[in-house]
Every structure is written in C-alpha cells, then in structure tokens.
Write an enzyme that holds these catalytic residues in place. Structure first.
Site, PDB file in Angstrom:
ATOM      1  N   ASP A 199      11.260  12.950  51.427  1.00 19.08           N
ATOM      2  CA  ASP A 199      11.392  13.087  50.073  1.00 19.08           C
ATOM      3  C   ASP A 199      12.072  13.431  49.088  1.00 19.08           C
ATOM      4  OD1 ASP A 199       8.388  14.010  48.497  1.00 19.08           O
ATOM      5  OD2 ASP A 199      10.066  15.691  47.756  1.00 19.08           O
ATOM      6  N   ASP A 324       0.954   9.006  45.534  1.00 24.12           N
ATOM      7  CA  ASP A 324       1.394   9.487  43.808  1.00 24.12           C
ATOM      8  C   ASP A 324       0.565   8.666  43.355  1.00 24.12           C
ATOM      9  OD1 ASP A 324       2.653  11.631  45.224  1.00 24.12           O
ATOM     10  OD2 ASP A 324       4.732  10.274  45.928  1.00 24.12           O
TER      11      ASP A 324
END
Ligand code: NOJ
Ligand code: CA
Length: 527
Positions: A199, A324
């Site tokens: 991430d 996202d």
C-alpha cells in the site's frame, strides 16, 4: 525463463465484496475459497486480496491493528490456510495486501507510542511539536481532507497521518520498526503467500525536515482538498528506495515470490521504483490507464512513452481499475469497456483485472444514507466516493445476486439480474465471455504473454499494434469511437479474426481493408 507474475494475469479481490459465506452481508475468506473454481474457469493466475487483518475498519482494513492475524469478519488463520492450500492445489497464487505506511490507532504499537514521549515505541510513529506560534507542524494535508496532523493532548505533540486520524503514519527511519515489519512479512511468506501488494509505497519516507508543501495554484473548491498542495515533501523521497530494497531482500529469502508497489506517479518517476539493479518492486503498479483520456492518440502515446522509459530488464504491467477509482465501465461506458479489456489483456506486461470488471459493472448509485467510504463522508459533493467501485460481485440473478443470503453491505447494480456470472457465462456475446476468451488466448500465445510490442498505427480513432515472439505474431486493432472505421491492413501474411469484442467474426478472413464496427476491437492472427 519467465516468472509466473510476468506471464500470468492478476485479479484483485476486494474481500468484503466477493462472496459472503455466513450470511452477514460481508464477503469473507471461506467465500473466496468457494469461488476459486470460477477464477480457474475465467483463466486468471493469481489473486491479490485487499487487507484482511484485524482492523476497526475505519478505512475498511487499510487501518491494520495486527499485521499477523485475520479479522473475524473475514475468518481466521485456519480459514486463511485452507484458502492458500486450495488455491495452490488449483494452481492459483495468492498475494496479500501489505499496509506498511500506517497502522490503526488500535495497534498496540501506537497505543504504546502515544503513552509517553519516552516510550520505546514513541519513535515508531511521526511525532512533532507545534509550529512556532502554535498549530500543526506544517501545511501537509490528509488524503481524505483536513490537516494531516492530529494533536495529542496528553503528550503535547502532533502525530502525522497521510490518511485518517485513525491511521497514524509509521516512521520508516526507525530500524526497530523496520525489523518488526520484516518479521510480519516473513510470517505470511512462511504461511505460503506468493507475494505482496504494498500500500502507498511512495509514501513511506517523508522529508527529514518536514518542509511545507508548495501550493498548487490551479486548485479549486471542486477539487479534493489534498490537491491544494503538491506532495513535494510528503511523498516520493529518495530514501524510500532503500526501504523498498529492504522489503525486497525479505521477499528474496523465499522462492518465487513477488513484490508489487502501489505508486501513483508519472511514468518517468514511477520507473525508479524498480529499484537500483532492479532490486526494488518487481512490479511498480502502472496506473496510467486510470487517468489517461480515453482516446486512441492518448492511449497510443501513453504506451509508447511507458515502453520507452522502462529500465532495461524491467517488466511492464497495466491496471485498468481498482477499489479506489471509478470502474472502467463507469468511466468509459459499457461499449468501450470491452475495448478496454482487450487493450489490458493484449498489452505487453502483467495485467491486473479488478473483480467485477469482467462483468462490465458500471455506474452504481449510492444513496447518501448508505455511503460507507470515509473519504466520501469527509468530502461530500466532490464525486470522489469509492463505494460504487466496491459493490458485491454478482454471481446470479437471485435475491442478493448469490453474493449473500442477506442484504449486502453495499447495494447491487440496478441490472444485476442480467449482469451476473450465471447469465453471462452462457452468452457468447457477453463481456465476461470476451474476457475469458482473451485470457485463454493469452495463455496459449507467447506473442501475448511475453512477446514484443510494436505500434503499427494510431490516428484520432484507431490504435493498432503488433505483438510478436519468434514466429508467433498477432495484431490488435482498437476502435475508440462510436462510429464505423476502416483500417488498411499492411501485412505480407494473410490474417483472420481471432477475437472480436462483439463476440462474433471468429475466423473471418481479413482483406486489405479491415472494417471495424462502432466500439469494436479485433485481435487478428495469421490465417
Ligand atoms: C491506498 C488504498 O488502496 C486505499 O484504499 C486506502 O484508503 C489508502 N491507501 C490508505 O491505506
Ligand atoms: Ca461473511
């Protein structure tokens, strides 16, 4: 010799939304396991699962409270081991999401860190005194809006969080914390995971002096707050590469594993993340297709630019959408979504397919009272909400789409009774069928899985390229418009249609002028 992560196709599973096995409306590990045969049928090679660690779920798992456990909502270590075992038996690799930039405030490291200024874990996070004259230490902004600094009354300092205040950033300059994180990686590698997607990899190190970020003069109130400033000092610092090399070393202790980085940077900066001597990320995610205008000249220029800046020996990769960003069909429309998957699965490099994109899931209306995304709640009205990209997988036309026995945590699409695996897997003209055909074709043809890429032509409407590996050669012609187009075939050998995005024309001989229907993509093979 090619690695599995080079010639294979990755598939992102958002675990809350793939398959619910126990009727709580939230997807889980047993659910994923029940659906492995579908993934085999589809023709993918590896799944990347978004975070499944214990978490208060302020950011749906991207706020990790324990790096070496499984949140009960998803299952247990036993269900995880079972998933890995079964996946491996079915020749599927499993990649975990690793979230090293920040923890949850509920992580015992942070609880210790905020206890006192002299706690041994104080330096594992980023604590600063107020600016001279008071207020936050600098002008850095949270990616979810508001200052990136939160005041801690009891110890009289601010802590930094690039995302929610519930997600304090770790200090990767601290060696003890680094060693603890490396142990967490080993914990999963020993359990058999085939790699990690890391991430916000470009965030891990911040400017040592915490200088103010320069303002972006083009920002308006219609943009997310984070865009008020350039992230000059808060991300992409030179020292980050040493941190990544450290993670890569750990991954290298085990055989045949992969390190993938989530990095939103222009390609020229992105490629630095392959690392010195290619000892950084194996695959720094290439997100350019998420934002490049959807037109032949732009996409063509993008592919040429990316191919040109790749360091020698670096392996390319392509991503079309993720949890996202808006789904591809929502962004380019249902017709062009087919062209998009043909592009993704015929470019050079590892493709990452986002669950549900093979069904062409498009726009989903999320009523204000069911919004779950913390960013959408904090910055309403900007249209940045991520819930529409995270709705449940649609398996069949029954109530709750075969995803759950009960109301799912996010709504289904309005057209789920037609847009689902059961209905589309028996329809040769469906996008699902197209994705499956492309994946299987890719496996059978080295030109696609690891051949060279060469631009044949691009104009305002059409992008055409060739892939070849030895004698194995194919041509891809994509029509980015809603009009018919003609393309002049300039090849010495005879070719025929292998795959059309419309699901027909298979085997059709191609004469000197190739006619493409509106929004049609064609894969041509030697006749
Ligand atoms: C990137 C993840 O993909 C996103 O979902 C998350 O909110 C942030 N990183 C923070 O971890
Ligand atoms: Ca469940």
């Amino acid at each position: 010799m090619y690695h599995w992560w080079q010639i294979g196709t990755l598939y992102q599973v958002y675990p809350r939304s793939f398959q619910d096995s126990n009727g709580d409306g939230i997807g889980d590990l047993d659910g994923i396991r029940q659906r492995l045969d579908y993934l085999v049928w589809l023709g993918i090679d590896a799944i990347w699962i978004s975070p499944i660690y214990p978490s208060p779920m302020h950011d749906f798992g991207y706020d990790v409270a324990d790096y070496c456990g499984i949140d009960p909502v998803f299952g247990s270590l036993e269900s995880f081991d079972r998933l890995i075992d079964e996946a491996h038996t079915k020749k599927l690799k499993v990649i975990l999401d690793f979230v090293p930039n920040h923890t949850s405030i509920a992580h015992h490291w942070f609880i210790a860190s905020r206890r006192s200024r002299t706690d041994p874990k104080r330096d594992w996070y980023i604590w600063r005194d107020p600016a001279q004259g008071g207020g936050p230490p600098n002008n850095w902004i949270s990616n979810f809006g508001g200052s990136a600094w939160t005041w801690d009354k009891s110890t009289g300092q601010y802590y930094y969080h690039a995302y929610l205040a519930e997600q304090p950033d770790l200090n990767w300059r601290n060696r003890d914390m680094r060693a603890a994180m490396h142990e967490a990686l080993r914990f999963w590698l020993r359990r058999g995971v085939d790699g990690f997607r890391v991430d916000v990899m470009w965030h891990l190190i911040k400017d040592a002096a915490f200088r103010d970020n320069p303002p972006d003069p083009t920002w308006t109130v219609h943009d997310p707050e984070i865009d008020r400033v350039f992230q000059t000092y808060s991300t992409d610092q030179p020292e980050v590469h040493e941190v990544i090399a450290g993670m890569r070393q750990v991954v290298e202790e085990f055989e045949n594993r992969v390190l993938i980085g989530e990095i939103y940077l222009p390609v020229e900066k992105l490629v630095a993340y392959y690392g010195k001597n290619l000892m950084g990320a194996h695959l720094p995610f290439n997100f350019q297709l998420l934002s490049t205008p959807w037109a032949a000249p732009h996409i063509g220029a993008l592919v040429e630019r990316y191919e040109a800046v790749l360091p020698a020996g670096a392996w390319p990769n392509w991503v079309l959408s993720n949890h996202d960003r808006p789904r591809i069909a929502a962004r380019v429309g249902p017709e062009q979504a087919r062209v998009a998957v043909m592009l993704l699965l015929t470019l050079r490099g590892t493709p990452t397919l986002y669950y549900g994109d093979e069904l062409g899931i498009g726009h989903v209306e999320i009523a204000p009272d069911v919004i779950r995304d913390p960013w959408a709640k904090r910055e309403p009205g900007l249209g940045i909400g991520r819930d529409p990209s995270r709705t449940p997988m649609q398996w069949d036309g029954s109530a709750f789409a075969g995803f759950s026995m009960h109301d799912p945590w996010l709504p289904l699409t309005f057209d789920y009774q037609a847009r689902n695996v059961a209905a589309m897997s028996i329809d040769e003209t469906s996008i699902l069928f197209l994705v499956r055909s492309l994946l299987h074709y890719r496996r059978q043809h080295t030109s696609l899985s690891h051949g060279e890429w060469r631009l044949l032509s691009r104009n305002s409407s059409i992008l055409a390229y060739q892939r070849h590996h030895g004698d194995n050669r194919i041509i891809v012609v994509l029509n980015y418009t809603a009009d018919q187009q003609a393309w002049f075939v300039n090849t010495a050998t005879k070719v025929r249609v292998a795959i059309s995005t419309h699901g027909d024309r298979r085997g059709e001989p191609v004469l000197s002028t190739l006619r493409l229907r509106a929004n049609e993509g064609l894969l041509l093979e030697p006749a």
